[in-house]
Design an enzyme around this catalytic site. Sequence first.
Site, mmCIF file in Angstrom:
data_model
loop_
_atom_site.group_PDB
_atom_site.id
_atom_site.type_symbol
_atom_site.label_atom_id
_atom_site.label_comp_id
_atom_site.label_asym_id
_atom_site.label_seq_id
_atom_site.Cartn_x
_atom_site.Cartn_y
_atom_site.Cartn_z
ATOM 1 N N GLU A 1 0.955 -1.190 -0.093
ATOM 2 C CA GLU A 1 -0.097 -0.034 -0.056
ATOM 3 C C GLU A 1 1.023 1.193 0.105
ATOM 4 O O GLU A 1 1.758 1.531 0.822
ATOM 5 C CB GLU A 1 -1.013 -0.062 1.108
ATOM 6 N N GLU B 1 -4.779 -7.016 2.845
ATOM 7 C CA GLU B 1 -3.416 -7.736 2.982
ATOM 8 C C GLU B 1 -3.598 -9.309 2.802
ATOM 9 O O GLU B 1 -2.540 -9.691 2.330
ATOM 10 C CB GLU B 1 -3.331 -7.388 4.873
ATOM 11 N N GLN C 1 1.977 -1.653 5.838
ATOM 12 C CA GLN C 1 2.062 -0.342 6.327
ATOM 13 C C GLN C 1 2.482 -0.296 7.614
ATOM 14 O O GLN C 1 3.274 0.539 8.000
ATOM 15 C CB GLN C 1 0.943 0.642 5.908
ATOM 16 N N PHE C 2 1.883 -1.081 8.448
ATOM 17 C CA PHE C 2 2.193 -1.414 9.851
ATOM 18 C C PHE C 2 2.061 -2.697 10.041
ATOM 19 O O PHE C 2 0.925 -3.562 9.590
ATOM 20 C CB PHE C 2 1.147 -0.705 10.692
ATOM 21 N N ASP D 1 0.751 -4.214 12.571
ATOM 22 C CA ASP D 1 -0.597 -4.416 13.037
ATOM 23 C C ASP D 1 -1.564 -4.985 12.099
ATOM 24 O O ASP D 1 -2.196 -5.988 12.292
ATOM 25 C CB ASP D 1 -1.112 -3.151 13.876
ATOM 26 N N PHE D 2 -1.430 -4.347 10.821
ATOM 27 C CA PHE D 2 -2.405 -4.863 10.065
ATOM 28 C C PHE D 2 -2.397 -6.419 9.428
ATOM 29 O O PHE D 2 -3.171 -6.925 8.547
ATOM 30 C CB PHE D 2 -2.812 -3.862 8.656
ATOM 31 N N MET E 1 -2.257 -8.905 10.925
ATOM 32 C CA MET E 1 -2.917 -9.811 11.447
ATOM 33 C C MET E 1 -4.352 -10.105 10.916
ATOM 34 O O MET E 1 -5.042 -11.084 11.347
ATOM 35 C CB MET E 1 -3.176 -9.348 12.925
ATOM 36 N N HIS F 1 -0.940 0.979 16.199
ATOM 37 C CA HIS F 1 0.247 1.349 15.253
ATOM 38 C C HIS F 1 1.481 1.072 16.034
ATOM 39 O O HIS F 1 2.502 1.712 15.636
ATOM 40 C CB HIS F 1 0.072 2.762 14.657
HETATM 41 C C1 LIG Z 1 -6.192 -3.400 7.268
HETATM 42 C C2 LIG Z 1 -5.629 -2.001 7.162
HETATM 43 N N1 LIG Z 1 -4.572 -1.972 6.183
HETATM 44 C C3 LIG Z 1 -3.699 -0.801 5.954
HETATM 45 C C4 LIG Z 1 -3.994 0.342 6.796
HETATM 46 C C5 LIG Z 1 -3.282 1.596 6.770
HETATM 47 N N2 LIG Z 1 -4.022 2.705 6.513
HETATM 48 C C6 LIG Z 1 -4.694 3.494 7.266
HETATM 49 S S1 LIG Z 1 -5.499 4.905 6.548
HETATM 50 C C7 LIG Z 1 -5.391 4.029 4.926
HETATM 51 C C8 LIG Z 1 -5.773 4.587 3.896
HETATM 52 C C9 LIG Z 1 -7.688 4.640 3.956
HETATM 53 O O1 LIG Z 1 -8.138 5.151 2.789
HETATM 54 P P1 LIG Z 1 -9.620 5.215 2.758
HETATM 55 O O2 LIG Z 1 -10.328 3.954 3.361
HETATM 56 O O3 LIG Z 1 -9.926 5.680 1.241
HETATM 57 O O4 LIG Z 1 -9.912 6.444 3.835
HETATM 58 P P2 LIG Z 1 -9.451 7.877 3.856
HETATM 59 O O5 LIG Z 1 -8.310 7.888 4.580
HETATM 60 O O6 LIG Z 1 -9.272 8.183 2.403
HETATM 61 O O7 LIG Z 1 -10.372 8.530 4.781
HETATM 62 C C10 LIG Z 1 -4.383 2.911 4.991
HETATM 63 C C11 LIG Z 1 -4.133 2.260 4.042
HETATM 64 C C12 LIG Z 1 -5.239 0.285 7.758
HETATM 65 N N3 LIG Z 1 -5.495 1.045 8.715
HETATM 66 N N4 LIG Z 1 -5.926 -0.931 7.967
#
Ligand SMILES: Cc1ncc(C[n+]2csc(CCOP(=O)(O)OP(=O)(O)O)c2C)c(N)n1
Lengths: 327, 327, 338, 338
Positions: A31, A62, A84-85, A87-88, A90, A129
């Site tokens: 990501e 993931e 990305q972290f 944590d995810f 899991m 995180h």
């Molecule tokens: C399962 C998971 N994978 C990766 C992340 C890391 N992450 C946090 S916000 C984000 C982007 C989110 O995009 P969107 O759902 O469009 O929400 P927006 O930030 O645009 O409001 C990512 C990849 C996460 N929080 N959860």
Amino acid sequence: MPLAETTLVEAINQGLRRLLRERPEVVLFGEDIGAFGGAFKATLGLQQEFGEARVFDTPICESAIFGAAIGMATQGLRPIVELQFVDFGMTAVHQLLNNAGTMHYRTGVAVPMTVRAPCGGGICGGPFHSEELEAFFCHMPGVKVVYPAFPADARALLVSAALDPNPVIFLENKYLYRHVKEWLPADWEPIPLGVAQVCRPGSDAVVLTYGAMVHEALRAAEQVEQEGAGTVMVLDLRTLKPLDADAVLAAVAATNRVLIVHEGWRTGGFGAELAALVAERAFHLLDAPVVRLTAPDVPVPFAPELERAYRPGADTIHAALLELLDY
Amino acid sequence: MPLAETTLVEAINQGLRRLLRERPEVVLFGEDIGAFGGAFKATLGLQQEFGEARVFDTPICESAIFGAAIGMATQGLRPIVELQFVDFGMTAVHQLLNNAGTMHYRTGVAVPMTVRAPCGGGICGGPFHSEELEAFFCHMPGVKVVYPAFPADARALLVSAALDPNPVIFLENKYLYRHVKEWLPADWEPIPLGVAQVCRPGSDAVVLTYGAMVHEALRAAEQVEQEGAGTVMVLDLRTLKPLDADAVLAAVAATNRVLIVHEGWRTGGFGAELAALVAERAFHLLDAPVVRLTAPDVPVPFAPELERAYRPGADTIHAALLELLDY
Amino acid sequence: MSRKQTKATPPAAARSRSAQAALPGSTLLRCMLLTQLTEERLVRLYHQGRISGGVYISRGQEAIGAATAAAGGPDDLYAPLIRDMSVHIGRGEPVLDIFRHCLGRVTGPMKGRDGNVHYGCLARGVYPMISHLGAMLPVVTGAVMARRRQGRPAVGFAYLGDGATSTGDFHEAVNFAAVFDVPVIFVIENNQFAYSTPITRQFRCRNLADRAVGYGIEGLAADGNEAVDLYRLVRGLVDQLRARPRPVLLVCDTMRMRGHGAHDDFSYVPRDLLERFTARDPLDLARARVIADGALTAAEVARLEQVCQAEVDAACQQALAEPPPDPATLTEGVYAAG
Amino acid sequence: MSRKQTKATPPAAARSRSAQAALPGSTLLRCMLLTQLTEERLVRLYHQGRISGGVYISRGQEAIGAATAAAGGPDDLYAPLIRDMSVHIGRGEPVLDIFRHCLGRVTGPMKGRDGNVHYGCLARGVYPMISHLGAMLPVVTGAVMARRRQGRPAVGFAYLGDGATSTGDFHEAVNFAAVFDVPVIFVIENNQFAYSTPITRQFRCRNLADRAVGYGIEGLAADGNEAVDLYRLVRGLVDQLRARPRPVLLVCDTMRMRGHGAHDDFSYVPRDLLERFTARDPLDLARARVIADGALTAAEVARLEQVCQAEVDAACQQALAEPPPDPATLTEGVYAAG
Ligand SMILES: Cc1ncc(C[n+]2csc(CCOP(=O)(O)OP(=O)(O)O)c2C)c(N)n1
Ligand SMILES: Cc1ncc(C[n+]2csc(CCOP(=O)(O)OP(=O)(O)O)c2C)c(N)n1
Ligand SMILES: [Mg+2]
Ligand SMILES: [Mg+2]
């Protein structure tokens, strides 16, 4: 020659660049790792240099990322994916445990994939995180786990991880990303997996540790020595699975007192495995019970005041060492 | 009075029935647990007796099942969900670790949910229907883990698990489901979580164990005693988290020799935590190093010949005990 | 330490393109017969206590695997699931290896380390499933991506049941394939039940093919019991995907005409539903079709059945006589050697 | 050991049904203003180094939360996500508590144990998110199921971004809600990006509302920047779902007009896209609308902004003066007491 010291995250970037340059079968995905260079900038410039076919962004999924990596790895590529972290990760550990980890045993076909995963606390990331999940990964048959503490090690171990024919979880401590720097030589060799490193010699006790805690342990050992309380060896495990049991046992034999330190949760943490190893195989060498200094069994708290109390640090390691030396 | 001995799976059914009868807030759901009674028939007859609103089938979606249970538990219900096999829970552990396990710490709101999960080998289920995953669950802050070995315990611990205000993973050994039977009284009380049980007294060594291995250990201890090699205590932990550390330490104090047995993987298995506990807190009580007897770090193999070699059993426990007693 | 793969022979159907297009119904019938007879024998072995664990068969669904296996070319990749023995056979797995596998013989494709429906042969492009429903779908997607980078015009075939469509992995994989234009045919075998759970409890859309629009891909609903028609459909689809790579949802309507496993009496299945599908038994349809099409006479069909039965009998006997794995090898090969 | 919840006051909008139907645009505007001003202040505090971790704001998306929060009744349940401060404020979270939370004060709703966008108040029916995208969706679904069993006519509001639609959890939750007819509005805020990843890399369907048909539910595509219109739409939808419970996908088109977090310069966003949405800034639209509708004069709008700014200033000052959690409490309350 580099003009400045290299941070851990830059060292990882160098390792990835070398892999992409030397190994056409290496592909990177995850990501935001493409043009953006990843949440922590570990892949900065790589898509620009090697193109979208080698370095690309994925949707947020993931399990599909791990699954696709497994598929690619069984067809001649060497995927390196970034969480990305950690944590995810899991959300998709079934792919690592059941698909990647069992493939060679079941089929004889290797799965040369690497999962890079920023982990650990110290940056006020809060409960989701900041996790340290190495204990989960180390419990998975067929999976290897690497956790470097220094830029030079990170760069060189990453290459070994990526070239290993097995699934490797490569843990990158977020706090260390920009908090640890080294002068790195332009010429360098991979470091084999499974080899621990004595970071500091000592004969009165040993700290068995890895990741960010190596640096805390070094500070604590230094202080203990300055105080004249004894000399403390610090053993950086570097690879958790396969574990360098010989180095651990040699360190115990040389010091007879063992402090185990990690920033993951205590119950069932990797420190339990280390303590068990020492208890089983070096019992007669011990002058004192092994001691574990870890995070408590508590979700990683956000507020700096709580997080500082949560993570072991040079101060608590120092105190634990004094107590251990005094036993 | 029952007319026949009760199996472990029938005892669980009795526990569920009592909960449904006495606690209107209890709901059961999962895959095929309704009219069909579940893959192992643990919920047989419950939908018929209590209706579809209390006992119902879901689509195949472990994360939604856990997530829905968390939502219900925070709104006054006491959901008890069934995993068809514990193995499939790995697709959704992020819900347990991050959502259920952290909720009370973050918000002060309790999550009284129970996850029932058939686990373990011995039935030639192969790599994906035989896993022992308690080490993963025990590493999660905020989660409790129960693992009964006897029908009476299972029935009574299940009630305590369901009435506990925290998320509880309730592990049910598939091999024991129909291989262990007891006469069960019609009147019975819940057994509190966190209390281990001495299943067999002994003074020369203790086996720390749980689940199916309790029965193997009992057989081995019996044989050791018959052979005049010593008397061996068997401590059935029953609850792994919170662990009854007092009982463990008392057993070590009484025997001075410790064998830890489980059928999960060795590295980072729950045995490591037990060994670490003993090494840290009962070092001075030990006459010999602690010994772990576990499954190797290998995917659970299918063929009976391999699976027999994979799982510890009375024979290998017996051998380990003789060696330990001889130390 | 990597153990030698059984030498891979390309499946008959894959040998030449033109042969494929003209593939006679008799090849499909043979694949289906071998599947049915092998499974029947496995159930017997199970009830005799000679197979450990369980036996899960595809009775009623043989046409789907036979047709889709035959429709693929030599570079294509397959990830069959629970009810897909006809995929394995169609892609060249010898019946002998299936018996070896289910009996946990060291000579089998997984050397006794896995059993039951969990087998395959990567050298032939057939991935051995893991049990976690949905988990194989991104694997075959990634594998196809890899092959295409290597210049091979691979198409993937990923199989799943109606029940597995509820898993998160299904969604992630289909969306992933759609975003990257990966040519994977997600073959959904809607056999009306997931274990005891009817499809009304699994999803609420009219037809699972309706999911396709949400991924921006094509969704096709097909009759899963008419092997020849299905073959033609899929053969055409494969050509399209090679020309313009993209995933497709192919929903095959069918019926699991036995229990979930050999242990299950499937008393939860409504009799009328079963009867409706029994009237459209894919083996009956395939037999009738080859005769109607003039490919085989009724006598030739009977002869084919005998030949298949003999092959199954011989394979079973041979596998029964072969050795189990040596327990001393238990811990070998967990890791690949550097 | 369960810590006391802040006493829950029902959100203004929820107090009476009839009041809701007539909800003036000024209430929505106020909610949006408070959101914008609070977030602006948080960004400043972050750049001053007074907030640890990060700050993630919703600039450009305030209308969605304001409208949907106002459309719910007192029994309804909410699971806001990253860009939903206006949901929190709309459902009664005091701005003071938001500052306390983001500053990690022990007086905050999570007592400093979590920070950033991870807050809520279960007593008010607002679930604090965990970071794992998609993971809250089944939680609110189950919570609504529980409330309805208790005879409360709850509807759920589950929020997610375009990026989160790619997660397995999204799929599992929507399908689960569909199978059980759970009235949850899945509010998809399509803000064109997931961190740096544009929607073209996230999905291939024309509009995410197309996913609905695959679940056998209704899918609506709405303008996420026009608060009053969106409020009317959702208000009607909520009435429908109470009468006939079922889930709905509501896709709101909008734009994240700042970086993913305060640390991100969002240089990856094409300027023309940003300009297109800047011309439709939801706060500008809301201001213009209240004036056009005759609800407020321009002077009253200016006055409202001053009042909101004063509230934000006071809250910030107060929170800054409050204490952090005591490290000695670190291990308390991991488990609920029996
Ligand atoms: C399962 C998971 N994978 C990766 C992340 C890391 N992450 C946090 S916000 C984000 C982007 C989110 O995009 P969107 O759902 O469009 O929400 P927006 O930030 O645009 O409001 C990512 C990849 C996460 N929080 N959860
Ligand atoms: C993730 C996951 N959850 C649960 C199971 C247990 N399980 C095995 S088969 C099955 C039913 C599958 O139904 P379907 O996908 O329709 O395939 P069919 O058996 O009908 O061919 C279930 C629930 C599993 N294998 N994987
Ligand atoms: Mg099915
Ligand atoms: Mg977005």
